[in-house]
Design a protein around this motif. Structure first.
Motif, PDB file in Angstrom:
ATOM      1  N   GLU A  26       0.799  -1.227   0.000  1.00  0.00           N
ATOM      2  CA  GLU A  26       0.000   0.000   0.000  1.00  0.00           C
ATOM      3  C   GLU A  26       0.831   1.277   0.000  1.00  0.00           C
ATOM      4  O   GLU A  26       0.374   2.300  -0.488  1.00  0.00           O
ATOM      5  CB  GLU A  26      -0.944  -0.002   1.194  1.00  0.00           C
ATOM      6  N   HIS A  27       2.025   1.219   0.561  1.00  0.00           N
ATOM      7  CA  HIS A  27       2.825   2.436   0.663  1.00  0.00           C
ATOM      8  C   HIS A  27       3.971   2.493  -0.343  1.00  0.00           C
ATOM      9  O   HIS A  27       4.424   3.576  -0.698  1.00  0.00           O
ATOM     10  CB  HIS A  27       3.355   2.606   2.092  1.00  0.00           C
ATOM     11  N   LEU A  28       4.454   1.316  -0.771  1.00  0.00           N
ATOM     12  CA  LEU A  28       5.561   1.304  -1.737  1.00  0.00           C
ATOM     13  C   LEU A  28       5.139   0.804  -3.121  1.00  0.00           C
ATOM     14  O   LEU A  28       5.940   0.834  -4.052  1.00  0.00           O
ATOM     15  CB  LEU A  28       6.722   0.453  -1.199  1.00  0.00           C
ATOM     16  N   GLY A  29       3.912   0.321  -3.254  1.00  0.00           N
ATOM     17  CA  GLY A  29       3.424  -0.142  -4.549  1.00  0.00           C
ATOM     18  C   GLY A  29       4.045  -1.438  -5.021  1.00  0.00           C
ATOM     19  O   GLY A  29       3.990  -1.747  -6.211  1.00  0.00           O
ATOM     20  N   LEU A  30       4.637  -2.199  -4.117  1.00  0.00           N
ATOM     21  CA  LEU A  30       5.246  -3.490  -4.466  1.00  0.00           C
ATOM     22  C   LEU A  30       4.209  -4.577  -4.194  1.00  0.00           C
ATOM     23  O   LEU A  30       4.076  -5.064  -3.078  1.00  0.00           O
ATOM     24  CB  LEU A  30       6.524  -3.716  -3.663  1.00  0.00           C
ATOM     25  N   THR A  31       3.476  -4.945  -5.226  1.00  0.00           N
ATOM     26  CA  THR A  31       2.331  -5.833  -5.051  1.00  0.00           C
ATOM     27  C   THR A  31       2.628  -7.302  -5.324  1.00  0.00           C
ATOM     28  O   THR A  31       1.709  -8.113  -5.395  1.00  0.00           O
ATOM     29  CB  THR A  31       1.169  -5.373  -5.953  1.00  0.00           C
ATOM     30  N   GLY A  32       3.901  -7.643  -5.461  1.00  0.00           N
ATOM     31  CA  GLY A  32       4.259  -9.039  -5.701  1.00  0.00           C
ATOM     32  C   GLY A  32       3.885  -9.933  -4.533  1.00  0.00           C
ATOM     33  O   GLY A  32       3.304 -11.000  -4.720  1.00  0.00           O
ATOM     34  N   ALA A  33       4.201  -9.521  -3.323  1.00  0.00           N
ATOM     35  CA  ALA A  33       3.799 -10.281  -2.132  1.00  0.00           C
ATOM     36  C   ALA A  33       2.288 -10.131  -2.010  1.00  0.00           C
ATOM     37  O   ALA A  33       1.752  -9.026  -2.046  1.00  0.00           O
ATOM     38  CB  ALA A  33       4.504  -9.757  -0.892  1.00  0.00           C
ATOM     39  N   LYS A  34       1.596 -11.240  -1.895  1.00  0.00           N
ATOM     40  CA  LYS A  34       0.134 -11.226  -1.894  1.00  0.00           C
ATOM     41  C   LYS A  34      -0.428 -11.362  -0.483  1.00  0.00           C
ATOM     42  O   LYS A  34       0.159 -11.997   0.377  1.00  0.00           O
ATOM     43  CB  LYS A  34      -0.406 -12.378  -2.743  1.00  0.00           C
ATOM     44  N   LYS A  35      -1.606 -10.770  -0.296  1.00  0.00           N
ATOM     45  CA  LYS A  35      -2.345 -10.948   0.947  1.00  0.00           C
ATOM     46  C   LYS A  35      -3.279 -12.120   0.716  1.00  0.00           C
ATOM     47  O   LYS A  35      -4.254 -12.004  -0.013  1.00  0.00           O
ATOM     48  CB  LYS A  35      -3.119  -9.689   1.318  1.00  0.00           C
ATOM     49  N   GLY A  36      -2.945 -13.246   1.321  1.00  0.00           N
ATOM     50  CA  GLY A  36      -3.763 -14.440   1.174  1.00  0.00           C
ATOM     51  C   GLY A  36      -4.650 -14.607   2.389  1.00  0.00           C
ATOM     52  O   GLY A  36      -5.766 -14.102   2.444  1.00  0.00           O
ATOM     53  N   CYS A  37      -4.129 -15.260   3.398  1.00  0.00           N
ATOM     54  CA  CYS A  37      -4.915 -15.541   4.601  1.00  0.00           C
ATOM     55  C   CYS A  37      -4.806 -14.443   5.644  1.00  0.00           C
ATOM     56  O   CYS A  37      -5.670 -14.328   6.500  1.00  0.00           O
ATOM     57  CB  CYS A  37      -4.468 -16.863   5.210  1.00  0.00           C
ATOM     58  N   ASP A  38      -3.740 -13.657   5.607  1.00  0.00           N
ATOM     59  CA  ASP A  38      -3.468 -12.596   6.583  1.00  0.00           C
ATOM     60  C   ASP A  38      -3.287 -13.153   7.995  1.00  0.00           C
ATOM     61  O   ASP A  38      -3.474 -12.449   8.980  1.00  0.00           O
ATOM     62  CB  ASP A  38      -4.560 -11.523   6.553  1.00  0.00           C
TER      63      ASP A  38
END
Length: 157
Positions: A26-38
């Motif tokens: 959200e702050h660096l725009g690096l969306t490769g790491a995904k939010k799966g189960c959290d």
């Protein structure tokens, strides 16, 4: 706070409750790491902290100030090529976490770290070893059968 991500230092003003995953996405725009189960159970958010694999959804960003962080966007490793060659992905959602985890796992093997199934032998890259070491990363599509040979091939390089 300062986050060093993929070799670049970023000055961020974050709420101290911000997870590393949210800071990256959200702050660096690096969306490769995904939010799966959290909840740290699926591994889709796996990144490397100073070379060690971690679930970024479980770590507060503020605790990693100054620590070298590598996301999939900063990885340059034979595992990536082998995942393509061996078709080690399907939908691709888990792939960044799988690759980061494999890179960290291969470093652990190079250091001689045992896994839960290590039997004292010299083969730290048997199929059983790879499966155990990668067990924290889930894939809904079931591409595991192709990931294991991809990781083995990358290790041979």
């Amino acid at each position: 706070m300062n986050l060093v991500v993929n070799g670049v230092e970023h000055e961020l003003d974050l709420d101290p409750r911000t997870t590393l995953l949210d800071a990256l996405r959200e702050h660096l725009g690096l969306t490769g790491a995904k939010k799966g189960c959290d909840h740290g159970q699926c591994g889709a958010c796996t990144v490397l902290l100073d070379g060690r694999r971690v679930n970024s959804c479980l770590i507060l960003a503020v605790t990693q100030s100054g620590t070298p962080i590598t996301t999939i966007e900063g990885v340059d490793h034979p595992v990536q090529r082998e995942f393509l060659e061996h078709d080690g992905f399907q939908c691709g959602y888990c792939t960044p976490g799988q690759i980061c985890s494999a890179v960290g796992m291969l470093d652990e093997v190079a250091r001689g770290w045992p896994s839960a199934v290590t039997d004292g032998g010299d083969d730290l890259l048997s199929d059983a070893e790879i499966r155990e070491r990668m067990s924290g990363n889930l894939c809904r599509c079931g591409a595991y059968a192709n990931m294991v040979p991809a990781i083995k091939e990358a290790a041979a390089r």
